[in-house]
Design a protein around this motif. Structure first.
Motif, PDB file in Angstrom:
ATOM      1  N   GLY A  70       0.805  -1.219   0.000  1.00  0.00           N
ATOM      2  CA  GLY A  70       0.000   0.000   0.000  1.00  0.00           C
ATOM      3  C   GLY A  70       0.832   1.261   0.000  1.00  0.00           C
ATOM      4  O   GLY A  70       1.963   1.305  -0.485  1.00  0.00           O
ATOM      5  N   LYS A  71       0.274   2.310   0.591  1.00  0.00           N
ATOM      6  CA  LYS A  71       0.895   3.628   0.629  1.00  0.00           C
ATOM      7  C   LYS A  71       2.247   3.590   1.344  1.00  0.00           C
ATOM      8  O   LYS A  71       2.375   3.020   2.416  1.00  0.00           O
ATOM      9  N   GLY A  72       3.247   4.203   0.745  1.00  0.00           N
ATOM     10  CA  GLY A  72       4.582   4.256   1.324  1.00  0.00           C
ATOM     11  C   GLY A  72       5.416   3.015   1.054  1.00  0.00           C
ATOM     12  O   GLY A  72       6.597   2.967   1.379  1.00  0.00           O
ATOM     13  N   VAL A  94      17.842  -5.097   5.231  1.00  0.00           N
ATOM     14  CA  VAL A  94      18.202  -3.852   4.558  1.00  0.00           C
ATOM     15  C   VAL A  94      19.728  -3.774   4.520  1.00  0.00           C
ATOM     16  O   VAL A  94      20.385  -3.713   5.557  1.00  0.00           O
ATOM     17  N   LEU A  95      20.293  -3.778   3.314  1.00  0.00           N
ATOM     18  CA  LEU A  95      21.746  -3.711   3.160  1.00  0.00           C
ATOM     19  C   LEU A  95      22.235  -2.263   3.170  1.00  0.00           C
ATOM     20  O   LEU A  95      23.277  -1.965   3.745  1.00  0.00           O
ATOM     21  N   SER A  96      21.497  -1.372   2.502  1.00  0.00           N
ATOM     22  CA  SER A  96      21.827   0.053   2.527  1.00  0.00           C
ATOM     23  C   SER A  96      20.567   0.846   2.227  1.00  0.00           C
ATOM     24  O   SER A  96      19.670   0.376   1.530  1.00  0.00           O
ATOM     25  N   VAL A 103      13.482   3.015   7.080  1.00  0.00           N
ATOM     26  CA  VAL A 103      13.000   1.844   6.360  1.00  0.00           C
ATOM     27  C   VAL A 103      12.394   0.883   7.372  1.00  0.00           C
ATOM     28  O   VAL A 103      13.017   0.570   8.389  1.00  0.00           O
ATOM     29  N   THR A 104      11.159   0.433   7.102  1.00  0.00           N
ATOM     30  CA  THR A 104      10.522  -0.551   7.972  1.00  0.00           C
ATOM     31  C   THR A 104      10.102  -1.761   7.150  1.00  0.00           C
ATOM     32  O   THR A 104       9.713  -1.638   5.992  1.00  0.00           O
ATOM     33  N   VAL A 105      10.211  -2.933   7.770  1.00  0.00           N
ATOM     34  CA  VAL A 105       9.768  -4.181   7.157  1.00  0.00           C
ATOM     35  C   VAL A 105       8.692  -4.750   8.067  1.00  0.00           C
ATOM     36  O   VAL A 105       8.911  -4.927   9.259  1.00  0.00           O
ATOM     37  N   ARG A 106       7.515  -5.006   7.498  1.00  0.00           N
ATOM     38  CA  ARG A 106       6.392  -5.516   8.285  1.00  0.00           C
ATOM     39  C   ARG A 106       5.649  -6.574   7.477  1.00  0.00           C
ATOM     40  O   ARG A 106       5.827  -6.697   6.272  1.00  0.00           O
ATOM     41  N   TYR A 107       4.807  -7.312   8.164  1.00  0.00           N
ATOM     42  CA  TYR A 107       3.941  -8.291   7.515  1.00  0.00           C
ATOM     43  C   TYR A 107       2.708  -7.551   7.011  1.00  0.00           C
ATOM     44  O   TYR A 107       2.117  -6.747   7.723  1.00  0.00           O
ATOM     45  N   GLY A 108       2.319  -7.808   5.757  1.00  0.00           N
ATOM     46  CA  GLY A 108       1.143  -7.132   5.226  1.00  0.00           C
ATOM     47  C   GLY A 108       0.758  -7.641   3.851  1.00  0.00           C
ATOM     48  O   GLY A 108       1.364  -8.561   3.298  1.00  0.00           O
ATOM     49  N   ALA A 109      -0.246  -7.001   3.292  1.00  0.00           N
ATOM     50  CA  ALA A 109      -0.770  -7.384   1.979  1.00  0.00           C
ATOM     51  C   ALA A 109      -0.021  -6.649   0.874  1.00  0.00           C
ATOM     52  O   ALA A 109       0.418  -5.515   1.054  1.00  0.00           O
ATOM     53  N   PHE A 110       0.123  -7.312  -0.271  1.00  0.00           N
ATOM     54  CA  PHE A 110       0.740  -6.695  -1.438  1.00  0.00           C
ATOM     55  C   PHE A 110       0.190  -7.345  -2.694  1.00  0.00           C
ATOM     56  O   PHE A 110      -0.439  -8.394  -2.647  1.00  0.00           O
ATOM     57  N   THR A 111       0.429  -6.685  -3.823  1.00  0.00           N
ATOM     58  CA  THR A 111       0.036  -7.227  -5.118  1.00  0.00           C
ATOM     59  C   THR A 111       1.280  -7.749  -5.812  1.00  0.00           C
ATOM     60  O   THR A 111       2.260  -7.015  -5.980  1.00  0.00           O
ATOM     61  N   VAL A 133       8.128  -3.740   2.539  1.00  0.00           N
ATOM     62  CA  VAL A 133       9.139  -2.746   2.907  1.00  0.00           C
ATOM     63  C   VAL A 133       8.575  -1.360   2.614  1.00  0.00           C
ATOM     64  O   VAL A 133       8.107  -1.105   1.501  1.00  0.00           O
ATOM     65  N   SER A 134       8.643  -0.483   3.613  1.00  0.00           N
ATOM     66  CA  SER A 134       8.170   0.894   3.445  1.00  0.00           C
ATOM     67  C   SER A 134       9.307   1.852   3.748  1.00  0.00           C
ATOM     68  O   SER A 134      10.188   1.554   4.557  1.00  0.00           O
ATOM     69  N   TYR A 135       9.252   3.017   3.102  1.00  0.00           N
ATOM     70  CA  TYR A 135      10.254   4.061   3.333  1.00  0.00           C
ATOM     71  C   TYR A 135       9.534   5.338   3.689  1.00  0.00           C
ATOM     72  O   TYR A 135       8.580   5.738   3.019  1.00  0.00           O
ATOM     73  N   LYS A 136      10.006   5.989   4.747  1.00  0.00           N
ATOM     74  CA  LYS A 136       9.411   7.250   5.178  1.00  0.00           C
ATOM     75  C   LYS A 136      10.537   8.247   5.389  1.00  0.00           C
ATOM     76  O   LYS A 136      11.500   7.956   6.098  1.00  0.00           O
ATOM     77  N   GLY A 137      10.406   9.400   4.783  1.00  0.00           N
ATOM     78  CA  GLY A 137      11.411  10.436   4.949  1.00  0.00           C
ATOM     79  C   GLY A 137      11.813  11.032   3.620  1.00  0.00           C
ATOM     80  O   GLY A 137      11.252  10.712   2.570  1.00  0.00           O
ATOM     81  N   LYS A 138      12.797  11.919   3.677  1.00  0.00           N
ATOM     82  CA  LYS A 138      13.278  12.589   2.478  1.00  0.00           C
ATOM     83  C   LYS A 138      14.411  11.778   1.866  1.00  0.00           C
ATOM     84  O   LYS A 138      15.183  11.140   2.561  1.00  0.00           O
ATOM     85  N   ALA A 139      14.468  11.859   0.543  1.00  0.00           N
ATOM     86  CA  ALA A 139      15.546  11.170  -0.175  1.00  0.00           C
ATOM     87  C   ALA A 139      15.969  12.026  -1.350  1.00  0.00           C
ATOM     88  O   ALA A 139      15.159  12.732  -1.950  1.00  0.00           O
TER      89      ALA A 139
END
Length: 167
Positions: A70-72, A94-96, A103-111, A133-139
């Motif tokens: 989903g989102k993020g 997460v290697l880098s 970066v967060t890794v959680r259990y969830g739904a995906f396509t 895997v979700s990413y939050k923040g500036k890049a």
């Protein structure tokens, strides 16, 4: 004349008793024995108490699938059998990652949109569950996250480099 209505009534009675006897035989069926359907399968097997919706696939094999949640979400991975039923959740390391975010890794739904390996592509485009895997923040533009996905049972692993969109 009186014999005809009596004969019709007796005929109707005989037919109704015959139907009741055949229905009683169907209702008197006993549940399967423990040899036919063991206790372990009644609890954990297909149609059992713990996994009531699981259906044993006709073919053996596991598909290693990737996609987006989903989102993020920037990446997702999971495993499925030939009926697209989840088997086991892969581990993602997460290697880098960019320094400006989390970066967060959680259990969830995906396509499922891609495949890392396995014997079927039947599950592509379907909703599955696995590690997201979700990413939050500036890049910075062109920033990437390097991930190592390890799939269970065989220990097969694949590295993925995922682009992160600047926000």
């Amino acid at each position: 004349m009186p014999a005809t209505p009596l004969r019709a009534a007796l005929s109707a009675l005989a037919v109704s008793l015959g139907l009741a006897a055949s229905a009683g035989a169907a209702l008197a069926q006993s549940p399967p024995t423990f040899q036919d359907y063991p206790l372990r399968d009644r609890v954990f097997g297909p149609g059992g108490a713990v996994f009531p919706d699981y259906v044993t696939p006709t073919d053996s094999g596991i598909a290693y699938l990737t996609g987006l949640g989903g989102k993020g979400s920037v990446f997702a991975a999971g495993t499925a059998d030939f009926n697209c039923q989840q088997t086991q959740v892969p581990t993602i390391k997460v290697l880098s990652a960019p320094a400006g975010g989390k970066v967060t890794v959680r259990y969830g739904a995906f396509t499922a949109t891609g495949i890392d390996g396995g014997l079927t592509t039947l599950c592509l485009g379907r909703a599955l569950k696995g590690a997201v895997v979700s990413y939050k923040g500036k890049a910075a533009p062109g920033a990437q996250i390097a991930l190592r996905v390890t799939y269970p049972t065989r220990g097969a692993w694949y590295d993925h480099v995922v682009p992160v969109s600047p926000r």
